[in-house]
Design an enzyme around this catalytic site. Sequence first.
Site, PDB file in Angstrom:
ATOM      1  N   GLY A  14       0.840  -1.207   0.000  1.00  0.00           N
ATOM      2  CA  GLY A  14       0.000   0.000   0.000  1.00  0.00           C
ATOM      3  C   GLY A  14       0.868   1.248   0.000  1.00  0.00           C
ATOM      4  NE  ARG A  75      -2.137  -4.533  -0.938  1.00  0.00           N
ATOM      5  CZ  ARG A  75      -1.759  -3.838   0.132  1.00  0.00           C
ATOM      6  NH1 ARG A  75      -0.691  -4.158   0.789  1.00  0.00           N
ATOM      7  NH2 ARG A  75      -2.491  -2.804   0.540  1.00  0.00           N
ATOM      8  CG  ASP A 106       3.006  -6.384   7.429  1.00  0.00           C
ATOM      9  OD1 ASP A 106       2.541  -5.759   6.452  1.00  0.00           O
ATOM     10  OD2 ASP A 106       2.302  -7.087   8.167  1.00  0.00           O
TER      11      ASP A 106
HETATM   12  O1  F6P Z   1      -1.461  -1.454   4.765  1.00  0.00           O
HETATM   13  C1  F6P Z   1      -2.018  -0.238   4.445  1.00  0.00           C
HETATM   14  C2  F6P Z   1      -3.506  -0.362   4.241  1.00  0.00           C
HETATM   15  O2  F6P Z   1      -4.002   0.907   3.885  1.00  0.00           O
HETATM   16  C3  F6P Z   1      -4.281  -0.949   5.405  1.00  0.00           C
HETATM   17  O3  F6P Z   1      -4.541  -0.030   6.442  1.00  0.00           O
HETATM   18  C4  F6P Z   1      -5.519  -1.429   4.706  1.00  0.00           C
HETATM   19  O4  F6P Z   1      -6.144  -2.441   5.436  1.00  0.00           O
HETATM   20  C5  F6P Z   1      -4.979  -1.926   3.400  1.00  0.00           C
HETATM   21  O5  F6P Z   1      -3.784  -1.238   3.159  1.00  0.00           O
HETATM   22  C6  F6P Z   1      -5.907  -1.749   2.230  1.00  0.00           C
HETATM   23  O6  F6P Z   1      -5.313  -2.306   1.105  1.00  0.00           O
HETATM   24  P1  F6P Z   1      -5.843  -2.118  -0.387  1.00  0.00           P
HETATM   25  O7  F6P Z   1      -5.576  -0.701  -0.782  1.00  0.00           O
HETATM   26  O8  F6P Z   1      -5.058  -3.090  -1.176  1.00  0.00           O
HETATM   27  O9  F6P Z   1      -7.307  -2.399  -0.346  1.00  0.00           O
END
Ligand code: F6P
Length: 326
Positions: A14, A75, A106
């Site tokens: 993210g 990702r 992480d």
């Molecule tokens: O890890 C950062 C984060 O913003 C988290 O707080 C949240 O749960 C997640 O990423 C959301 O991920 P995505 O943008 O892939 O939906």
Amino acid sequence: MNNIKNIGIMTSGGDSPGMNAAVRAIVRTAIYHNLKPFGIMRGYQGMIEGDIKEMHTTDVSNIIQRGGTILKTARSKEFMTESGMQKAYDQLKKHSIDGLILIGGDGTIRGAVEFFNRFNIPAIALPGTIDNDLLGTDFTIGFDTAANTAIWAIDKIRDTAEAHDRLFLIEVMGRDAGYIALYSGISCGAEHIFIPENNESIEEMFQLITDDRNRKKLSNIIVVAEGDEFGGAEQLSKLIKERIPQIDTRVTILGHIQRGGSPTSQDRILASRLGYAAVEALLNGHTQEMVGIVNNEIMYTPFTNCVKQLKSMPDDLLKMIKVLAK
Ligand code: F6P
């Protein structure tokens, strides 16, 4: 000393406000040390696909104030496979990259552990995530901006909550981490917070709301991290409506607004310091470590330790929020 000539730089997972400031600091520090910086686009996926280009000092002009990441991010599921890692390694070799600096959370560091054990390329990570959930640093790049965005929004919601005597459940980001909820909750005078790290008693919340109404305090703000044990603000709202139907309850989910925007001064400085320190760390022979700041000092933590366990929540803050809400 490491004899590194070409550094690959990547943002992954993210995005978080301040990643660009970190990229700028890395590129310019690398050039200062006569190294060639290469931008790896879209995280591990771009590494696999060889989406890699040399960066010059002007490529990072006018980005310190911008949210998102000029290197883009992703990702990558493919990177988790053996063949994906092999392709990534082949691309690094093809571009003569002999040191890496990764910026991410992480997931990024977990991905790096196996890769670097297998291929042994010197690597340093910077903590870049709005979640603030990595051990080895007091704050991660982007957390301060995200918390301030949440505060900005919650303050506005408080106005309308007060005008209508309503209870608002406000969901903030944090699938596994409650830092944004904790900091924004305290800063906005929330009556209660729900976070994944703590099993909060729902009965305690019902009691608090009822007490408030008895004392004629008719608006409430409850901040909920998306990963709380009850399944987020919508679920909690249903439980409140069942138990205390007379309360006018609304839900606001802040969502990805928390990931964007211009980084705060704190995030720009953190990102600049860590970016600068990361290049120096690589040159000084550090590898497979995350560079963070603890008690205002640069600190290096092995990748495996950063992701081994959850960062604990400050107990005093958790206790305080309840005292101040009464
Ligand atoms: O890890 C950062 C984060 O913003 C988290 O707080 C949240 O749960 C997640 O990423 C959301 O991920 P995505 O943008 O892939 O939906």
